[in-house]
Design an enzyme around this catalytic site. Structure first.
Site, mmCIF file in Angstrom:
data_model
loop_
_atom_site.group_PDB
_atom_site.id
_atom_site.type_symbol
_atom_site.label_atom_id
_atom_site.label_comp_id
_atom_site.label_asym_id
_atom_site.label_seq_id
_atom_site.Cartn_x
_atom_site.Cartn_y
_atom_site.Cartn_z
ATOM 1 N N CYS A 414 36.578 29.022 -34.384
ATOM 2 C CA CYS A 414 36.419 28.516 -33.134
ATOM 3 C C CYS A 414 34.924 27.927 -32.857
ATOM 4 O O CYS A 414 34.703 26.875 -32.120
ATOM 5 C CB CYS A 414 36.513 29.748 -32.065
ATOM 6 N N HIS A 586 33.609 34.691 -29.171
ATOM 7 C CA HIS A 586 34.465 33.557 -29.179
ATOM 8 C C HIS A 586 33.755 32.337 -28.915
ATOM 9 O O HIS A 586 32.814 32.386 -27.866
ATOM 10 C CB HIS A 586 35.968 33.786 -28.424
ATOM 11 N N ASN A 607 40.171 25.543 -24.559
ATOM 12 C CA ASN A 607 40.314 26.467 -25.825
ATOM 13 C C ASN A 607 40.713 25.763 -27.080
ATOM 14 O O ASN A 607 40.910 24.638 -27.124
ATOM 15 C CB ASN A 607 41.150 27.679 -25.091
#
Length: 670
Positions: A414, A586, A607
């Protein structure tokens, strides 16, 4: 080739002779044997595995070349992927296990020595093995649950039903079929074999036999099959693993660290996709296989049922709160919660439905800070007053949003998607060019800057590398693989490089080696940057201004709450979210902000869990109060002025050439 071909050829002719001696029924040009072929005790096999279902999740789907050596009498195997870029091996009698993977310019290795089962038992590895084993369990990995005995990679098809003849490429083939019923749904397996009894293709089509949640199709196209003894040196512990295992420092579980903090484990993942894994072990008894598969399906069904119940109960609370608000004339709070503190956002089952929360966290939350924040940060200085800020900003669908939502797949990357998101935005605003920058570049090349490939990392080390390396590559030049691979970008030493001189020597050797190996050929950078800038932590107006003036920002998030897994729409709010930097796990891209008609302020984030999560891959998160860390560590990049000017000039020349061509075309029409 390293193998002695004479025994293999003898075995081939022996097997062909045995098959020819069987009774046949004539079917056109082919004759049907009375029974399917039986695989020999030892063999070497190569195939390409494809998962067409992945086309819905990432361009090009999922395709990997696999090379396997299997020695049944000695209970040992080796799986190589991408020509050995990833490799796992196991020798039961010696107790050797290894998992080898690329780290910058050299191979890393996690190795162990014990007398238990394969790499899943012998190594305390990172995300790959632990994540996959916890998800799929024993019995599907070619390891017997009771005695740790490895099973062959090819399943026994002795009891399969003849289904006619077909073609694989230009070769005629026999088709052998096996079907299973799962809750009224049928899964069909077909094995195509040559008249000589060699594997040509294996397919599985039906509901996913483990999760039952979606249609799966696996295709294995075999390009090579050599029956017979396999030379022992194939299973020898690789030198890089030998060097780490014996003189190196032991780690928990008898393993040795690969020196990079994690491993790629692609070979391990593909071992789970071997045909025998799909069908259960071929060595175990049918009863044991059925028991193993049944227990796994039961666990998966229980997980899906639990997740479905969680989603339904959450949505019921949302509906009840909305009804109460309508009846009482009440409204929601400015932080996205209702007066009764019930949620106002909805959930839906998605591609994560079969995963427990622990499995999901291990697979998809990849932010991992490797060192304390540096003291020499550059912070953003505001230039607007609060009154000058627009009431809403939304970069979605613009050039600053780049190609939009991507998918990190089963890789804790990520941080790479956050870094490219910030760079793509600033490059567009500076040049007018909308690029897709390569996350794989940052996965492969930022180890010595503090990241750990697919085992996680952070935005700042990735950007530190980009500044040191002179830029970032584009995705078409450096496509995403969702695994650790060789660093093909500029190789520069970082703050964690133990020996810069040795690093430079290794980099020079890698550049020479790239001339022989295309998968190590260097990739040029496409966008150059001057710096990156932090926004003051928890300063909502400063983050809004930076987003408005400088485009999408890389931000951190506490993604550990279960309701975020199944977020569908609405303004996400969870009072239990952590906001401190150490609570975030994240990285996402902040692309907008706004306020609902009910007066709820929110952020818009992009995302990296594909378009099959949230609002086509995006989400709204409450902006007031607890924003789950969105405003804690926002970062944007600045473009190198000379590079920006060169890009604008190149674009102007291109437009001028196009205008000239258009003018010539109009004159020709006249």
């Amino acid at each position: 080739m390293a193998h002695n071909l004479l025994p293999a050829l003898v075995a081939v002719f022996a097997l062909a002779g045995a098959l020819a001696a069987r009774p046949f029924t004539v079917i056109g040009a082919l004759r049907k044997p009375d029974s399917p072929p039986v695989w020999p005790d030892s063999y070497e096999v190569e195939y390409t595995v494809s998962v067409p279902y992945m086309h819905t999740l990432q361009p090009g789907g999922l395709t990997f070349p696999v090379h396997i050596w299997w020695d049944g009498p000695e209970l040992r195997y080796r799986y190589d992927v991408y020509g050995g870029m990833d490799s796992i091996g196991f020798d039961k009698k010696k107790g050797d296990t290894w998992n080898m993977y690329p780290r910058l310019t050299e191979m890393g290795c996690d190795a162990g020595n014990n007398t238990g089962g394969g790499p899943t038992r012998g190594l305390g590895l990172g995300l790959g093995w632990g994540r996959l084993r916890s998800g799929l369990g024993l019995g599907l990995l070619g390891e017997d649950d009771d005695d740790d005995t490895p099973d062959p990679p090819l399943p026994s098809i002795a009891n399969w039903t003849f289904a006619g003849t077909g073609e694989v490429g230009s070769s005629e083939a026999y088709m052998w079929q096996y079907t299973e019923q799962h809750g009224g749904k049928t899964t069909a397996y077909v094995f195509y074999t040559s008249p000589a009894g060699h594997p040509l293709r294996f397919t599985m089509l039906g509901v996913n036999m483990i999760t039952g949640t979606h249609l799966d199709e696996f295709i294995y196209d075999f390009s090579r099959f050599v029956p017979g003894p396999v030379e022992g040196k194939v299973f020898k512990l690789p030198q890089v693993c030998e060097d780490k295992l014996h003189p190196g420092a032991k780690v928990a579980g008898g393993g040795v660290s690969g020196g990079g903090g994690g491993s790629s484990n692609l070979a391990a993942q593909l071992a789970l996709l071997a045909p025998s894994a799909l069908l259960g072990s071929s060595r175990s008894s049918p009863a044991r296989r059925a028991s193993a598969l049944a227990s796994i399906r039961t666990a998966a069904e229980s997980t899906i049922a639990a997740n479905a119940r969680f989603v339904d109960e959450h949505n019921a609370r949302v509906a009840a709160a909305a009804a109460a608000a309508t009846t009482n004339g009440g409204g929601g709070g400015g932080d996205g919660s209702s007066a009764s503190d019930a949620p106002t956002f909805t959930l839906a089952l998605n591609r994560f439905a079969h995963m427990t929360h622990a499995q999901w966290r291990a697979a998809y939350l990849g932010r991992k800070r490797s060192k304390p924040p540096p003291s020499g940060r550059t912070y953003y200085t505001r230039v607007l007053s609060d009154a000058q800020l627009p009431p809403e900003v939304d970069w979605r669908g613009t050039g600053a949003d780049g190609p939009g939502v991507k998918d990190q797949c089963l890789c804790g990357s990520c941080y790479a998607f956050g870094a490219t998101g910030a760079m793509q935005a600033s490059w567009f605003l500076a040049t007018g060019q909308s690029l897709s920058l390569s996350e794989q570049h940052l996965i492969d090349c930022t180890w010595d800057f503090g990241n750990s490939g697919c085992d996680g990392g952070d935005v700042e080390p990735a950007l530190d590398y980009v500044l040191a390396a002179g830029g970032a590559a584009e995705t078409p030049d450096y496509p995403y693989m969702g695994k650790n691979a060789w660093c093909r970008g500029p190789m520069v030493p970082g703050p964690h490089t133990p020996d810069p001189a040795a690093f430079e020597a290794a980099a020079a050797a890698a550049r020479l080696d790239a001339k022989k190996h295309p998968n190590r050929s260097p990739v040029p950078v496409a966008a150059k940057f001057a710096s990156y800038v932090h926004v003051a932590p928890r300063d909502e107006q400063a983050v809004m201004e930076a987003l408005y003036l400088h485009g999408p920002l890389a931000v951190v998030l506490d993604g550990s709450e279960p309701d975020l897994t199944f977020y569908a729409e609405g303004v996400y709010h969870n009072k239990d979210c952590g906001q401190a930097l150490e609570d975030t796990d994240h990285v996402v891209v902040l692309v907008g902000y706004g306020t609902t008609p009910e007066g709820v302020d929110y952020w818009i984030i992009r995302n990296s869990w594909s378009k099959y999560w949230g609002m086509d891959g995006y989400a709204r998160i409450t902006r007031k109060g607890n924003d789950c860390g969105v405003s804690t560590n926002a970062v944007f990049t600045t473009v190198d002025p000379a590079a920006a000017e060169a890009a604008r000039a190149a674009a102007a020349r291109l437009r001028k050439g196009e205008d000239a061509d258009d003018a010539k075309g109009r004159q020709a029409e006249v």
